[in-house]
Design an enzyme around this catalytic site. Structure first.
Site, PDB file in Angstrom:
ATOM      1  N   HIS A   8      18.784  -3.187 -27.469  1.00  5.14           N
ATOM      2  CA  HIS A   8      18.207  -2.970 -28.798  1.00  5.14           C
ATOM      3  C   HIS A   8      17.380  -1.689 -28.871  1.00  5.14           C
ATOM      4  CE1 HIS A   8      14.153  -4.057 -27.396  1.00  5.14           C
ATOM      5  NE2 HIS A   8      14.761  -5.023 -26.712  1.00  5.14           N
ATOM      6  N   HIS A 150      19.032  -7.413 -24.439  1.00  4.00           N
ATOM      7  CA  HIS A 150      17.714  -7.005 -23.965  1.00  4.00           C
ATOM      8  C   HIS A 150      17.764  -6.471 -22.530  1.00  4.00           C
ATOM      9  CE1 HIS A 150      16.128  -9.141 -27.474  1.00  4.00           C
ATOM     10  NE2 HIS A 150      17.073 -10.020 -27.208  1.00  4.00           N
TER      11      HIS A 150
END
Length: 180
Positions: A8, A150
Site C-alpha cells: 500500500h 502490507h
C-alpha cells in the site's frame, strides 16, 4: 500463475512513525499519490483477479489500480491483513524501542520466534499467508493475480518465492507503494 504484489501507499501512521499492524490508518496525501502512480504504472497490465487486504490503506491502493480494470473481480481477503502488533499498535517507534526493547530485538533478529504482546505470532501470519498463496496456486493456475497488502505479508511472499529462511525477512526492504 503470475503473481503481482504491491504494498500500500504511505499511510498517515507511516508518515508519523507509528506502528499500525491491523489498526486501520488511512492513506496520507503522499500515499494517495503513490496509489495513483501504481495504478498508472499497472493500467496496461492484464489481471484475472485483484485481491486486497480489507484494511483501508491496502484497499484504497488496490481500488486505484482497479479503476483501470473495471471488469476484474475485486476481493477483500482477510488473510492479507498485516500482522497484528498487539500492544505496539498506535505507539511511536521510539516508544516501542523504550518499552519493548527485548521484543523488538527478537522481532528484528528472529521473527519466527516472535509473539507480539496481546497480538499475533509470526507463525500465525506465516500460516495464513502461505495458506492463501496455496489457494491461489490451486484456484488461479495460468492466471495473473494482483495482491495489495502490507509490509510483513510482502516480505513473507518474497522470502517464500526465493526459498529464504524466514528469520531473514527483515533483511528485505519493502517501501510504501512497492511493486514486486
Amino acid at each position: 500463475m503470475r503473481l503481482i504484489v504491491v504494498r500500500h501507499g504511505e499511510s498517515e501512521w507511516n508518515r508519523i512513525g507509528r506502528y499500525q499492524g491491523q489498526a486501520d490508518a488511512p492513506l496520507s496525501e503522499l500515499g494517495i499519490n503513490q496509489a495513483e502512480a501504481l495504478a498508472t504504472r499497472l493500467k496496461r497490465e492484464s489481471f484475472d483477479v485483484i485481491f486486497s487486504s480489507p484494511l483501508q490503506r491496502a484497499a484504497r491502493t488496490a481500488e486505484a489500480i482497479a479503476r483501470y480494470h473495471p471488469d476484474v473481480p475485486f476481493v477483500r481477503e482477510p488473510a492479507l491483513m498485516e500482522i497484528h502488533h498487539g500492544d505496539w499498535q498506535g505507539l511511536y517507534s521510539a516508544d516501542v524501542q523504550a518499552q519493548y526493547a527485548h521484543g523488538l530485538r527478537e522481532w528484528r533478529q528472529h521473527p519466527t520466534r516472535s509473539q507480539f504482546p496481546n497480538g499475533e505470532s509470526f507463525s500465525n501470519i506465516l500460516k495464513r499467508v502461505l495458506d492463501f498463496k496455496q489457494r491461489l496456486l490451486q484456484e488461479h493456475t495460468d492466471r495473473t493475480v494482483l495482491v495489495s497488502t502490507h509490509d510483513v505479508v510482502v516480505k513473507i511472499l518474497v522470502a517464500d518465492a526465493l526459498g529464504m529462511n524466514m528469520d531473514r525477512i527483515n533483511g528485505i526492504w519493502v517501501t510504501n507503494a512497492v511493486l514486486v
